[in-house]
Design an enzyme around this catalytic site. Structure first.
Site, PDB file in Angstrom:
ATOM      1  N   GLU A 139       0.716  -1.171   0.090  1.00 23.00           N
ATOM      2  CA  GLU A 139      -0.296   0.154   0.365  1.00 23.00           C
ATOM      3  C   GLU A 139       0.923   1.353  -0.265  1.00 23.00           C
ATOM      4  OE1 GLU A 139      -2.417  -1.388   3.079  1.00 23.00           O
ATOM      5  OE2 GLU A 139      -4.498  -0.589   2.408  1.00 23.00           O
ATOM      6  N   GLU A 159      -4.351  -9.995   3.066  1.00 22.31           N
ATOM      7  CA  GLU A 159      -5.634  -9.047   4.134  1.00 22.31           C
ATOM      8  C   GLU A 159      -6.311 -10.202   4.047  1.00 22.31           C
ATOM      9  OE1 GLU A 159      -3.786  -7.260   2.587  1.00 22.31           O
ATOM     10  OE2 GLU A 159      -3.218  -5.538   3.283  1.00 22.31           O
TER      11      GLU A 159
END
Ligand code: NAD
Length: 702
Positions: A105, A125
């Site tokens: 990210e 995730e």
């Protein structure tokens, strides 16, 4: 120790370097360091570009999972990433190793990405029941196609550098030092007058195909990720990315992340994440105990398990010799092993030369002398106590001093097997699961006299062989099969009461079990479990209904998939309902006086699972498992228990032990007063309003 985040400047190119061993996880200290570095660089007019790089073996690989429970400390991800994205000069991420989660990210918040040849980018995730929460769902589809972004996040499958370049995520792949490559790339940007390129200001790629993408991904989720919330929320966040301005999309991502973090699914998956690390800790074991050296492996028995176990060790680079009493068995194993490897090669997961190297490591022999120099010998012959005792007596004669003698028995008394030797301290249970080369679980059974260094060696070996090693102690079936017994007993009893095998299996599969237990019996061979129970003899419940369906099928030779029929029929590889079996078993239920009542799906689930959990409480009381969470690891990695429910003991806590205890008392009243007895530990915890998790924490503290 140096600074966690340091900055250097040469020829107008600043290098911001993160150094937080072992994997540069993005915790509060890294975020704070990045905030200071990027704030200070803003004020320096001589800076023309910034390279973000990491020390050690990888770029930022993940976040600090503990912050789920404590809350995100300041500065938060969004603040720091926005600061990076708002830099007035171009920011280039220099990625090596595995960028994971927050690492990927932060690279998306940079303006350009340069990757080392072997680097990869992952957003895993969902494996923790959450979604990327630091802008990943909003920025990724602005760099690669929306459907490719959805796919990588749903599957948790990392993108390799070359693939990431093809998709548009990476600007340049470099060989050699990635920081140097990124600095050179930065210089070309500066020379070409290229400025910052904010990801958030770019349009979502493939937004015009949103409906189509959502439709196919929703279908994929409902088929392969049943009962789960996080994939649904992920698709909502991606939809927001395509339909809303960036900041609004980010709000959708934030709300979803917060809700998911608190949900049972994520708590369950995080529980297993920690539980799988905890299993290696052995209470009371001195840290000075060192493992024995294991260089050569011997295996006795070239059947289903022996062949698979040989592959496990060849995969770990160890030479293996397999001995069997029959030449046909050795020939069969040789062919099967090659076939299995060839399948991996054709799938692309193994190179052809690697396959040959592994096959070369495995040799076959009829004579036990061939394993006389082995450091570890694993017996995997038929499940028969007398045979195993004979073999261990023989091993005592031929094995070199100090060799570890393991048995792959699923149920038998390893203390008795060890007593057949003069070196019981060297004997241990090494219970692999079928197919051994695939299933991640290894139950390591510490017998009464097993030496500590033998136990430590087994744990080390599990790690080397990429297995999850869980320590159990001796009893019928150890942790896994012992708890399977009452679970399967209920499933079979429900059939005698009038449920069809399909109704029983569907109830369990709807809960999330990888397969219903009756279909599992068909796959493994209905006779296997039946014969084991017969061999168990006197320890066996004196009840004519007990496992009667499996006994009847075995008597008729309807042994499951291997003969084309068992609880079901098998036609062209498909499982179909067998009306004859249904009629036969229901008639048997009536003959035995079992009240006919066709239990509901809910009741089938409760009975099977609560019986398993109740036995789990006994496993803890009897000291067969060290921890409740060890049981959860066994079930999630060896028995197809849904990971998102955290394993049976975590699941029990999430239902509430009082509720389970009360249901067991109801079953006692309505079904069988003798059979349904709440385990004392379950009763105690339920009455105290406690949980297995709490009990485990108290045990650890005492
Ligand atoms: N099959 C499973 O799913 C599974 C799973 C976990 C554990 N186990 C356990 O593993 C063990 C082996 O099971 P399997 O399914 O591989 O059995 P299998 O029947 O496929 O193979 C057993 C092999 O042992 C050989 N053998 C028998 N006596 C021998 C002797 N005296 N010396 C050398 N070889 C001899 C046989 O020729 C045969 O090839 C059993 O204890 C079983 O309970 C099986």
């Amino acid at each position: 120790m140096g600074e966690i985040v340091s900055t250097s400047l040469r020829d107008g190119i600043a290098v911001v370097r993160v150094d937080k061993p072992p994997v540069n996880a993005m915790d509060q200290s890294v975020r704070a360091g990045l905030k200071i570095a990027f704030s200070q660089l803003r004020a320096r007019s001589e800076v023309r570009a910034i390279v973000l790089t990491c020390a050690g073996r990888t770029f930022i690989a993940g976040a600090d999972i503990k912050e789920f429970d404590t809350g995100i400390a300041e500065p938060g991800y969004h603040e720091v990433f926005r600061l990076i994205e708002d830099s007035p000069v171009p920011v280039i991420a220099a990625v090596h190793g595995t960028a994971l989660g927050a690492g990927t990210e932060v690279s998306l918040a940079c303006h350009y990405r340069v990757a080392a040849e072997g680097a990869s980018f992952g957003l895993p995730e969902l494996s923790l029941g959450i979604i990327p929460g630091a802008g990943g769902t909003q920025r990724m589809p602005r760099l690669i196609q929306l459907d490719a972004a959805a796919e990588m996040m749903l599957l948790g499958r990392p993108l390799r550098a070359a693939q990431a370049k093809e998709l548009g995520l990476v600007d340049q792949v470099v060989t050699g030092d990635v920081k140097e490559g990124a600095v050179a790339y930065a210089k070309t940007l500066v020379a070409a007058g290229k400025g910052p390129r904010k990801t958030r200001e770019r349009p979502v790629i493939g937004a015009e195909k949103l409906e189509e993408t959502l439709k196919s991904k929703r279908a994929q989720v409902s088929k392969t990720m049943r009962n789960r919330q996080s994939p649904i929320k992920l698709l909502e966040a991606l939809q927001a990315a395509a339909e809303k301005p960036f900041d609004e999309g980010l709000e959708v991502e934030k709300a979803a992340s917060t809700a998911l973090e608190q949900a049972t699914e994520s708590r369950a998956l995080r529980h297993l994440f920690f539980a799988e690390r905890e299993v290696r800790k052995i209470p009371g074991l001195s840290p000075s105990v060192t493992p024995r050296l294991i260089d050569r492996i011997g295996i006795i028995g070239a059947g289903t398990m022996g062949g698979g176990i040989a592959m496990v060790f060849a995969n770990a680079g160890l030479p293996v010799t397999v001995v069997d009493a029959k030449q046909e068995a050795l020939d069969g194993a040789r062919v099967t092993i090659r076939k299995n490897y060839e399948r991996s090669v054709s799938r692309g997961s193994l190179a052809a030369d690697q396959m040959e190297a592994r096959i070369q490591l495995i040799t076959f022999a009829l004579d036990y002398k061939a394993i006389a120099t082995a450091d570890l010998i694993i017996e995997a012959v038929f499940e028969n106590m007398e045979l195993k005792k004979q073999i261990f007596a023989k091993l005592d004669q031929i094995a070199k001093p100090g060799a570890i003698l393991g048995t792959n028995t699923s149920t038998l008394d390893i203390d008795a097997i060890a007593a057949a030797t003069k070196r019981p301290q060297d004997v241990i249970g090494l219970h692999f699961f079928s197919p051994a080369n695939v299933m991640p679980l290894l139950e390591i059974v510490q017998a009464k006299k097993t030496a500590d260094d033998v136990l430590v060696t087994a744990l080390e070996l599990a790690k080397k062989a990429r297995k999850v090693g869980v320590v159990a102690h001796v009893c019928y079936g150890f942790i896994g099969n012992r708890m399977m017994d009452p679970y399967a007993r209920e499933a079979e009893h429900c059939v005698l009461e009038g449920a069809t095998p399909e109704e029983v299996d569907s109830a369990l599969e709807d809960f999330g079990m990888a397969m219903g237990i009756l279909a599992v019996f068909d796959m493994a061979g209905v006779d296997i479990g039946h014969l084991t129970r017969v061999a168990r003899g006197d320890a066996f419940h004196n009840d004519p209904t007990f496992y009667r369906p499996s006994a009847m099928l075995t008597e008729r030779g309807w042994l499951g998939q291997k003969v084309g029929r068992g609880y079901y029929r098998y036609q062209d590889g498909k499982r179909v309902v067998d009306q004859e079996v249904i009629t036969l078993l229901h008639a048997e239920g009536i003959r035995l006086g079992v009240p006919q009542r066709k239990p509901s799906a809910e009741e089938i689930r409760e009975r099977c699972l609560y019986a398993m959990i109740n036995e789990g409480a006994r496993v803890l009381e009897d000291g067969i498992a060290f921890r409740a969470s060890d049981i959860d690891v066994v079930y999630a990695s060896g028995y197809g228990f849904p990971r998102y429910r955290g394993g049976p003991m975590f699941y029990a806590d999430s239902v509430g032990l009082k509720k389970i205890y009360d249901r067991i008392l109801e079953f006692q009243r309505s079904l069988d007063p003798q059979y349904w007895q709440p385990a004392p530990l379950l009763e105690k915890l339920a009455k105290a309003g406690s949980s297995f998790g709490q009990w485990q924490a108290e045990q650890a503290a005492s």
